[in-house]
Design a protein around this motif. Structure first.
Motif, PDB file in Angstrom:
ATOM      1  N   ILE B  32     -44.989   1.853 -13.110  1.00 51.64           N
ATOM      2  CA  ILE B  32     -44.262   3.034 -12.666  1.00 51.64           C
ATOM      3  C   ILE B  32     -42.822   2.623 -12.423  1.00 51.64           C
ATOM      4  CG2 ILE B  32     -43.977   4.658 -10.760  1.00 51.64           C
ATOM      5  CD1 ILE B  32     -47.053   4.845 -10.681  1.00 51.64           C
ATOM      6  N   PHE B  33     -41.946   3.370 -13.057  1.00 56.41           N
ATOM      7  CA  PHE B  33     -40.530   3.002 -13.065  1.00 56.41           C
ATOM      8  C   PHE B  33     -39.708   4.060 -12.351  1.00 56.41           C
ATOM      9  CE2 PHE B  33     -36.334   2.615 -15.170  1.00 56.41           C
ATOM     10  CZ  PHE B  33     -36.079   1.295 -14.868  1.00 56.41           C
ATOM     11  N   SER B  34     -38.730   3.595 -11.562  1.00 57.53           N
ATOM     12  CA  SER B  34     -37.878   4.522 -10.809  1.00 57.53           C
ATOM     13  C   SER B  34     -36.557   4.726 -11.524  1.00 57.53           C
ATOM     14  CB  SER B  34     -37.605   3.966  -9.411  1.00 57.53           C
ATOM     15  OG  SER B  34     -38.794   3.887  -8.682  1.00 57.53           O
ATOM     16  N   LYS B  35     -36.230   5.981 -11.814  1.00 62.77           N
ATOM     17  CA  LYS B  35     -34.952   6.263 -12.464  1.00 62.77           C
ATOM     18  C   LYS B  35     -33.961   6.808 -11.435  1.00 62.77           C
ATOM     19  CE  LYS B  35     -36.828   6.614 -16.908  1.00 62.77           C
ATOM     20  NZ  LYS B  35     -36.999   7.232 -18.208  1.00 62.77           N
ATOM     21  N   GLN B  36     -32.886   6.086 -11.255  1.00 64.93           N
ATOM     22  CA  GLN B  36     -31.887   6.471 -10.270  1.00 64.93           C
ATOM     23  C   GLN B  36     -31.367   7.875 -10.547  1.00 64.93           C
ATOM     24  OE1 GLN B  36     -31.403   4.922  -7.499  1.00 64.93           O
ATOM     25  NE2 GLN B  36     -32.849   3.354  -8.194  1.00 64.93           N
ATOM     26  N   SER B  37     -31.160   8.588  -9.464  1.00 64.34           N
ATOM     27  CA  SER B  37     -30.605   9.934  -9.575  1.00 64.34           C
ATOM     28  C   SER B  37     -29.110   9.864  -9.324  1.00 64.34           C
ATOM     29  CB  SER B  37     -31.275  10.830  -8.540  1.00 64.34           C
ATOM     30  OG  SER B  37     -30.491  11.961  -8.278  1.00 64.34           O
ATOM     31  N   ASN B  38     -28.351  10.801  -9.864  1.00 63.85           N
ATOM     32  CA  ASN B  38     -26.917  10.794  -9.601  1.00 63.85           C
ATOM     33  C   ASN B  38     -26.555  11.662  -8.380  1.00 63.85           C
ATOM     34  OD1 ASN B  38     -27.697  13.046 -10.902  1.00 63.85           O
ATOM     35  ND2 ASN B  38     -26.278  12.876 -12.636  1.00 63.85           N
ATOM     36  N   LEU B  43     -34.016  11.321  -4.160  1.00 64.34           N
ATOM     37  CA  LEU B  43     -34.726  10.074  -4.409  1.00 64.34           C
ATOM     38  C   LEU B  43     -34.779   9.819  -5.907  1.00 64.34           C
ATOM     39  CD1 LEU B  43     -37.775  10.444  -2.001  1.00 64.34           C
ATOM     40  CD2 LEU B  43     -35.803   8.949  -1.746  1.00 64.34           C
ATOM     41  N   PRO B  44     -34.914   8.560  -6.298  1.00 67.06           N
ATOM     42  CA  PRO B  44     -35.082   8.291  -7.725  1.00 67.06           C
ATOM     43  C   PRO B  44     -36.344   8.981  -8.254  1.00 67.06           C
ATOM     44  CG  PRO B  44     -35.397   6.297  -6.413  1.00 67.06           C
ATOM     45  CD  PRO B  44     -34.877   7.346  -5.496  1.00 67.06           C
TER      46      PRO B  44
END
Lengths: 288, 288
Positions: B32-38, B43-44
């Motif tokens: 499970i991968f977290s994608k950063q939010s702008n 939260l990611p």
DNA sequence: ACAAAAGTGTTCCAAGTACACCCATGT
DNA sequence: ACATGGGTGTACTTGGAACACTTTTGT
């Protein structure tokens, strides 16, 4: 769909360079058998049975084993299992499901043999060939649990006794279930083996699967005749779960899975009981 | 333990007379991968990902496949799988479990190849070799249920889209689940395939297993870092179950499985949240 | 101030648990 | 009559579902 490149490759392809394992399919066949009681009041006692065949050839000559065969290259695995039980023992009606693939290098003394394990459930009363039904008695000998803050170890010793009229096969296995943080390992060791190969492990695996599947499927009806009483159904649950159930609660719980029919058994020495059939749509009753 | 008869038999035994299949182990690796939010408040976003490698040789040259290898005759199946992921992609920490053995005769165009399917779960952030992580999006396209008094048929069409930065692989499978009285058949057909072999089926099988196991095991913690917030944990559940959960209920439900630690994340734009760790003994809290 | 997330409390309902109790039957 | 099994009702407990509400934080 194939490119010319692929066609060419396949026409030249030779797979002889790889050393290949042998592969068998092995099926654990279960039924539930009623043993007549000599007390006119009492219901027949039910027993979970497994069908075993005596090996005619080495290795494990004269030992009992579950029904299996080496696979060929033409048939699908499930079909190989089906053909095998049809030809070897003459069984035709059953539930079939794949269990697990056993791949210990030392499990067959001849050469490397993988076994794709199956479980078969039947309610058939037909006489089968080349083997005998054995009562299955699983006894939990002892369980040792140790735990620390990282996890736990559960060590279980289980006896699986297989009995028919004139033979009793005693087997003991040890199941080591260790959890250390996230690492979880489950290993199974045979400490007393009166069957061929590691077949007692496959039987144990099948017993566990059967027990687990009782909870969330209607798999049990494969072991029952079309028409049955609720007490019979409860006895089957109790046999496989190895625990006693309360009558009123049991009836409520399985009420959606069965439908009453307008028939009663001819009981002796006690009140007659209504017969029921399995309702295959119970999972869908919530849908419209 | 061996009799002289057995020893003699084995020394003379030749298994060359049987035609043998080839066998592979194939592992579906999830993380499970977290994608950063702008948005500084948000939260990611988390994504379930699968690791695929591009095939260098025919057949299915240049198609993506899950990580696998032909087995040798020396190693146990699990160990073959472990060696394979270590050598091919450099992964070392993961949960491993056998899924199912796939035996369709036509699943490999070269020759008969059985595939013992595995699922691997990792929380590792290390860079892996020889492949890429693809986001997994499973979309239920449509479901058709018909039922009569003998049972039902459920026909599901499912799209599994696998996406990375520069590639998108679309696959569609049809699952036919038929129940006729006691006979229950589940068949799976690939109607759109952008992967090698039947690997999309193995992936589907892994997704189902993962989803089912969430309910009664703590398998999910293999996908999470050691320390996590309850919101992260909830997001992982939601990803795999593909459904929205209510916060208060979720916290109650998983409270026994985790322990709070005296640390808080450095949240931005909202209240900080406490970190938790997995409590591997939660299954045993009832015992003494 | 406000958007986003963290976290708690309450009510309702469904299902499991443990009993107590009555009914029907053949010898 | 009585032993055996068939069958129902009820009170209690547990856990899930739905929802409302409060707290904390950085910009």
């Amino acid at each position: 769909m194939q490119t010319t490149e692929e066609k060419e490759f396949l026409s030249l392809y030779s797979d002889s360079k790889y050393e290949k394992p042998s592969v068998t399919v092995d099926g654990v066949i279960f039924r539930i058998f009623s043993k007549q009681s000599n007390n006119y009041r009492k219901l027949p006692q039910k027993k979970l049975q497994v069908f075993l065949t005596k090996r005619q050839y080495l290795p494990f000559k004269n030992k009992y084993s579950v029904v299996g065969t080496f696979i060929d290259l033409k048939h699908e695995l499930n079909n190989t299992m089906k053909l095998c039980v049809k030809n070897k023992v003459g069984l035709n009606n059953y539930h079939l499901e794949q269990l697990f693939t056993f791949g210990e290098p030392a499990r067959d003394p001849r050469t490397r043999v993988l076994s794709v394990g199956y479980m078969l459930l039947t309610n058939s009363e037909e006489k089968l060939d080349n083997g005998k039904w054995f009562d299955v008695d699983l006894i939990e000998l002892n369980t040792k649990t140790t735990s620390n803050q990282n996890g736990y170890t559960i060590l279980k010793r289980v006896a699986i006794n297989l009995t028919c009229e004139d033979e009793k096969l005693e087997n003991i296995i040890e199941i080591n279930n260790t959890k250390n943080g996230l690492e979880e390992t489950k290993s199974l060791e045979i400490t007393k083996n009166e069957l061929a190969f590691d077949h007692i492990s496959i039987i144990y695996y099948a017993l566990e699967r059967l027990k687990n599947k009782l909870e969330y499927t209607d798999i049990i009806f494969n072991l029952l005749p079309k028409e049955f009483t609720l007490t019979e159904l409860k006895q089957c649950y109790e046999l496989i779960l190895r625990e006693h159930l309360l009558d009123a609660n049991f009836r409520r719980k399985i009420s959606k899975m069965v439908s009453p029919i307008n028939k009663f058994d001819d009981a002796k020495g006690h009140r007659t009981s209504q017969l029921f059939i399995h309702n295959p749509n119970w999972l869908n009753v919530n849908l419209d």
